[in-house]
Design an enzyme around this catalytic site. Structure first.
Site, mmCIF file in Angstrom:
data_model
loop_
_atom_site.group_PDB
_atom_site.id
_atom_site.type_symbol
_atom_site.label_atom_id
_atom_site.label_comp_id
_atom_site.label_asym_id
_atom_site.label_seq_id
_atom_site.Cartn_x
_atom_site.Cartn_y
_atom_site.Cartn_z
ATOM 1 N N GLU A 105 0.832 -1.214 0.000
ATOM 2 C CA GLU A 105 0.000 0.000 0.000
ATOM 3 C C GLU A 105 0.866 1.264 0.000
ATOM 4 O O GLU A 105 0.561 2.235 -0.685
ATOM 5 C CB GLU A 105 -0.947 -0.020 1.206
ATOM 6 C CG GLU A 105 -2.006 -1.113 1.072
ATOM 7 C CD GLU A 105 -2.890 -1.234 2.300
ATOM 8 O OE1 GLU A 105 -2.360 -1.508 3.397
ATOM 9 O OE2 GLU A 105 -4.110 -1.043 2.180
ATOM 10 N N GLU A 125 -3.715 -9.440 3.783
ATOM 11 C CA GLU A 125 -4.485 -9.111 4.997
ATOM 12 C C GLU A 125 -5.646 -10.060 5.240
ATOM 13 O O GLU A 125 -6.003 -10.351 6.377
ATOM 14 C CB GLU A 125 -5.022 -7.672 4.902
ATOM 15 C CG GLU A 125 -3.969 -6.598 5.128
ATOM 16 C CD GLU A 125 -3.259 -6.175 3.861
ATOM 17 O OE1 GLU A 125 -3.282 -6.934 2.866
ATOM 18 O OE2 GLU A 125 -2.678 -5.077 3.855
HETATM 19 N N1 3HC Z 1 4.361 -7.535 11.810
HETATM 20 C C1 3HC Z 1 5.060 -7.925 12.880
HETATM 21 N N2 3HC Z 1 5.934 -8.962 12.877
HETATM 22 C C2 3HC Z 1 6.088 -9.615 11.727
HETATM 23 C C3 3HC Z 1 5.386 -9.267 10.548
HETATM 24 C C4 3HC Z 1 4.500 -8.161 10.624
HETATM 25 N N3 3HC Z 1 3.810 -7.757 9.548
HETATM 26 N N4 3HC Z 1 5.745 -10.105 9.557
HETATM 27 C C5 3HC Z 1 6.655 -10.947 10.087
HETATM 28 N N5 3HC Z 1 6.860 -10.658 11.394
HETATM 29 C C6 3HC Z 1 7.793 -11.313 12.322
HETATM 30 C C7 3HC Z 1 7.454 -12.774 12.540
HETATM 31 O O1 3HC Z 1 6.533 -12.920 13.585
HETATM 32 C C8 3HC Z 1 8.808 -13.347 12.881
HETATM 33 O O2 3HC Z 1 9.069 -13.028 14.223
HETATM 34 P P1 3HC Z 1 9.907 -14.042 15.159
HETATM 35 O O3 3HC Z 1 11.209 -14.242 14.469
HETATM 36 O O4 3HC Z 1 9.979 -13.334 16.460
HETATM 37 O O5 3HC Z 1 9.088 -15.301 15.210
HETATM 38 C C9 3HC Z 1 9.770 -12.515 12.027
HETATM 39 O O6 3HC Z 1 9.058 -11.330 11.691
HETATM 40 C C10 3HC Z 1 10.205 -13.192 10.742
HETATM 41 O O7 3HC Z 1 9.035 -13.632 10.040
HETATM 42 P P2 3HC Z 1 8.997 -15.039 9.290
HETATM 43 O O8 3HC Z 1 9.597 -16.094 10.148
HETATM 44 O O9 3HC Z 1 7.605 -15.217 8.811
HETATM 45 O O10 3HC Z 1 10.010 -14.742 8.082
HETATM 46 P P3 3HC Z 1 9.959 -15.306 6.606
HETATM 47 O O11 3HC Z 1 11.175 -14.794 5.952
HETATM 48 O O12 3HC Z 1 9.675 -16.764 6.613
HETATM 49 O O13 3HC Z 1 8.684 -14.611 5.934
HETATM 50 C C11 3HC Z 1 7.245 -12.795 5.352
HETATM 51 C C12 3HC Z 1 8.681 -13.236 5.720
HETATM 52 C C13 3HC Z 1 6.842 -13.374 4.001
HETATM 53 C C14 3HC Z 1 7.251 -11.304 5.289
HETATM 54 C C15 3HC Z 1 6.254 -13.299 6.439
HETATM 55 O O14 3HC Z 1 6.751 -12.936 7.708
HETATM 56 C C16 3HC Z 1 4.880 -12.742 6.321
HETATM 57 O O15 3HC Z 1 4.086 -13.237 5.550
HETATM 58 N N6 3HC Z 1 4.551 -11.717 7.154
HETATM 59 C C17 3HC Z 1 3.242 -11.158 7.241
HETATM 60 C C18 3HC Z 1 2.911 -10.316 6.049
HETATM 61 C C19 3HC Z 1 1.534 -9.715 6.200
HETATM 62 O O16 3HC Z 1 0.581 -10.387 6.506
HETATM 63 N N7 3HC Z 1 1.440 -8.405 5.961
HETATM 64 C C20 3HC Z 1 0.218 -7.704 6.108
HETATM 65 C C21 3HC Z 1 0.139 -7.171 7.494
HETATM 66 S S1 3HC Z 1 -1.425 -6.436 7.839
HETATM 67 C C22 3HC Z 1 -1.340 -4.916 7.102
HETATM 68 O O17 3HC Z 1 -0.384 -4.582 6.468
HETATM 69 C C23 3HC Z 1 -2.533 -4.035 7.340
HETATM 70 C C24 3HC Z 1 -2.566 -2.861 6.439
HETATM 71 O O18 3HC Z 1 -3.346 -3.123 5.315
HETATM 72 C C25 3HC Z 1 -3.123 -1.676 7.133
#
Ligand code: 3HC
Ligand code: NAI
Length: 699
Positions: A105, A125
């Protein structure tokens, strides 16, 4: 000024770098830093254009999920994005790794976007039970078109850079991230390119015929099966067509606010963190050295062995598949080939990739062929004597340092390990059927399994795209152990007055992929039958044991594979059809057991099935068979078709209130039988006013 976002200049281009490890999430200090650096860039007279980039492994992976549920601190993300969109100098987002959620975004708030070829973009999301709440549902359709936006936003799927380019989400693919983005910005300046604001790009949304929404919405509602966020996502995207941009943003905000406060979103966030928490083993440090896994071997090319071999081949790891006879081996390899061919036919795999994967699977008949394998997984019949013989044979051929694993679904891993001279290298790797599809991998720790073998197996699980959970060695481990009382309640309710379709219907409508009887028919009723026979000698005589399942098996009805089980599957169909013969058998079984049939309410069905899982899950916890309550939830959501938007059985217990759950369990204990003896852990937690989540935190 925060240190998580910094500004520097390269020639006439100002570079804004987001540096918030591990994934550059948009925490409050990042949002503030983005505003501060934008102001700096705009005030820098030498900078004529700006580039935004992420430090480390990725662009911005989204909002900081850990901030959800807390009061939102200023500045809010929409305001940050608006500031970038309104910037008076062109801003280029430079994407590597993943630009996800709020990250994409933010990029859509920039005037242009470039990406390296390996990058991916997405708005996931929906998987957290919310919608893209910072303009994503209004801006993505304006660049990618309404249909593509609906697909991406309602499923949360990631799109690779090449496809993103075709869709118009990114403007160019660059070889090197920052130099490529800076060169792109310089080209914009040279061409005097306009400040292209996505909010003003109306062409694609105007071209869409809103009359199509009705049918499209029906499809989304159907696929969502009770989950609210895909529908909310859909409705919000429709506003990009039916409302002006500003009103569309307001509509997005309204739906977002409703979703983020929902139990479904809480559940999905719980599962997001639970999956990651399960990777942490308290007594196995994260820096434990692991063994290299370059080659693998599987014993037994049946249902599970074939699927497990595919998991390795899919990850590019060569695997040998051993069978007893040429005929069994050819049959197993034929099924694997057929599975891949189906995927090719569906357009989800190229013929070339299939050939490569098949080329990695080598059928063998001789144990000597396994001497170089780094891990050998046994998947032969569920008989202790056979397993012991196989492990003794493995012990004599496997190289030193090889992991010897069993895919047993119930048997004692220590007893299996004792048939080798190296129990520290033995572990249970309990895959779920179909093994190439189901994400869960229960890793069963034997009394002597070494930390190195555990750490290696956890890492390997990720390599082969599985979700691992470490559990203890008890009959059925955690998942199948919990399934036992669940299945028993379902069976008992048949005798008390319910019918299979009623029980399955309640559980399915509640969100499970399948009810207990449909699941039994799919997995094969003979599996449970064999286990019940093994356990018959040791089971409690003071309890009543229902016999309907045994009677059905005695009729040779093992479920889908024999075209009949609790239900009929005529002509090889997978759709269960009620069989009056089985209904009659059930009524007669009630009579034979002297049970007067009664009306069983849907509420009773749900409670008895769900609370049986919760009570046994708690027993697994108090015995140390599961490390955390959240691990139990991961097991159920990734291995047993429990809907992630319900958060798993233990999350449900907290949501309902552990005191209420305990009160019902006690009521069942008094009215039914001793199967309902409350788990001590639940009684303790209720007495202390604590939840399973508190238990996990304080453990
Ligand atoms: N917020 C906070 N912490 C997050 C995060 C996030 N968005 N994404 C990942 N983390 C944290 C994980 O909990 C993990 O923490 P830990 O080591 O303490 O367990 C660490 O970051 C590493 O994450 P992964 O082990 O998942 O790392 P990968 O390299 O395997 O994957 C990734 C990376 C593809 C970015 C995956 O973490 C992911 O899919 N993250 C979530 C992405 C997501 O859903 N984004 C949308 C968020 S909601 C949003 O943006 C709302 C908006 O529209 C207003
Ligand atoms: P299956 O009957 O489909 O396959 C077993 C295969 O092992 C057969 O092809 C047989 O020829 C072969 N085999 C038997 N003894 C052998 C030996 N000594 N050497 C080499 N090959 C031998 O059984 P399935 O369903 O694949 O189960 C295998 C194991 O996986 C069992 O321990 C089972 O409990 C477990 N499991 C099964 C699940 C399921 O849903 N089917 C799920 C999870 C685990």
């Amino acid at each position: 000024m925060t240190t998580s976002v910094r500004y520097e200049r390269q020639g006439q281009v100002g570079v804004i770098t987001v540096d918030n490890p591990p994934v550059n999430a948009l925490s409050q200090h990042v949002r503030q830093g983005l505003l501060d650096c934008l102001a700096q860039g705009l005030a820098d007279d030498e900078a004529r254009a700006l580039v935004m980039v992420g430090a480390g492994r990725t662009f911005i992976a989204g909002a900081d999920i850990r901030e959800f549920g807390k009061p939102l601190a200023d500045p809010d993300l929409n305001g940050v994005i608006e500031a970038y969109e309104n910037a008076t100098k062109p801003v280029v987002a430079a994407i590597h790794g993943t630009a996800l959620g709020g990250g994409l975004e933010v990029a859509l708030g920039c005037h242009y976007r470039v990406a390296v070829a390996a990058a991916k973009v997405g708005l996931p999301e929906v998987k957290l039970g919310i919608l893209p709440g910072a303009g994503g549902t209004q801006r993505l359709p304006r660049v990618a078109g309404v249909e593509a936006a609906i697909d991406m936003i309602t499923t949360g799927k990631f799109v690779p850079a090449g496809k993103a380019l075709k869709l118009g989400i990114v403007d160019a693919i660059v070889d090197e991230l920052v130099p490529g983005a800076v060169a792109f910005a310089e080209k914009l300046l040279a061409e005097n390119a306009p400040l292209r604001r996505v909010r003003d790009m109306d062409e694609k949304v105007k071209a869409f015929d809103p009359a199509r929404f009705e049918a499209m919405r029906k499809a989304v509602v159907k696929a969502a099966r009770g989950q609210m966020s895909p529908v909310g996502c859909f409705d919000s995207v429709t506003a990009s067509v039916t409302l002006p941009f500003e009103d569309g943003l307001k509509r997005e905000r309204e739906i977002f606010t409703g979703l983020i406060e929902s139990d479904q979103s809480k559940a999905l966030r719980h599962i997001f963190f639970a999956e990651r928490e399960a990777l942490k083993i308290p007594d196995v440090p994260s820096d434990t050295p692991t063994l290299p896994i370059r080659t693998a071997a599987i014993i037994g090319a049946g249902t599970m062995g074939g699927g497990i071999a595919m998991c390795f081949a899919n990850a590019g790891i060569p695997v040998k598949l051993l069978e007893m006879t040429r005929e069994a081996l050819d049959r197993g390899l034929g099924i694997i080939g057929g599975n891949y061919a189906n995927t090719v036919a569906k357009g989800r795999l190229t013929q070339e990739a299939m050939d490569k994967r098949m080329g990695l699977i080598e059928g063998v008949l001789d144990y000597d062929a396994l001497s170089e394998a780094d891990i050998i997984i046994e998947a032969v019949f569920e008989e202790m004597d056979i397993k012991k013989k196989v492990f003794a044979a493995l012990d004599s051929v496997a190289k030193a340092g090889a992991i010897l694993a069993s895919n047993t679904s119930t048997l004692d891993v220590d007893e299996i390990a004792a048939s080798t001279s190296r129990p520290e290298f033995v572990i249970g790797t309990h895959f779920f059927s179909p093994a190439n599809v189901m994400p869960l991998l229960e890793l069963v720790r034997g009394a002597k399994t070494s930390n190195q073998v555990i750490a290696t197996s956890m890492k390997l699980a990720r390599t082969i795209a599985k979700v691992p959970v470490l559990v203890g060695n008890c009959d059925g481990f955690v998942g199948n152990r919990m399934l036992e009382p669940y299945g028993q309640q379902a069976e008992l309710m048949l005798l008390e007055g319910a019918m299979p379709a009623q029980v399955d219907g309640v559980m399915q409508r509640w969100g499970l992929a399948m009810g207990p009887f449909t699941m039994g028919d799919m997995a094969g009723l003979d599996v449970g039958w064999r286990i019940r026979k093994r356990r018959a000698a040791t089971r409690r005589n003071d309890l009543f044991w229902p016999t309907v399942a045994d009677q059905i098996c005695e009729m040779g009805r093992f479920g889908q594979k024999t075209k009949a089980g609790y239900y009929l599957y005529e002509g090889g169909s997978r759709v269960p059809v009620t069989d009056p013969k089985i209904e009659q058998l059930i009524v007669e079984a009630s009579k034979a057991a002297g049970i007067e049939r009664r009306e069983i309410s849907d509420e009773e069905i749900l409670k008895r099935c769900l609370y049986a899982l919760i009570n046994e899950g708690a027993k697994c916890l108090e015995e140390g068979m599961a490390i955390r309550a959240s691990d139990v939830d991961v097991i159920y959501c990734f291995g047993y078709g429990f809907p992630a938007w319900r958060g798993g059985p233990m999350f449900q217990a907290d949501l309902i209130g552990l005191d209420k759950v305990l009160a019902d369990i006690k009521r069942f204990h008094a009215a039914l039988d001793d199967r309902w003896k409350p788990a001590k852990l639940i009684e303790t937690l209720v007495a202390e006013g604590r939840s399973f989540a508190d238990y996990d935190r304080g453990r």
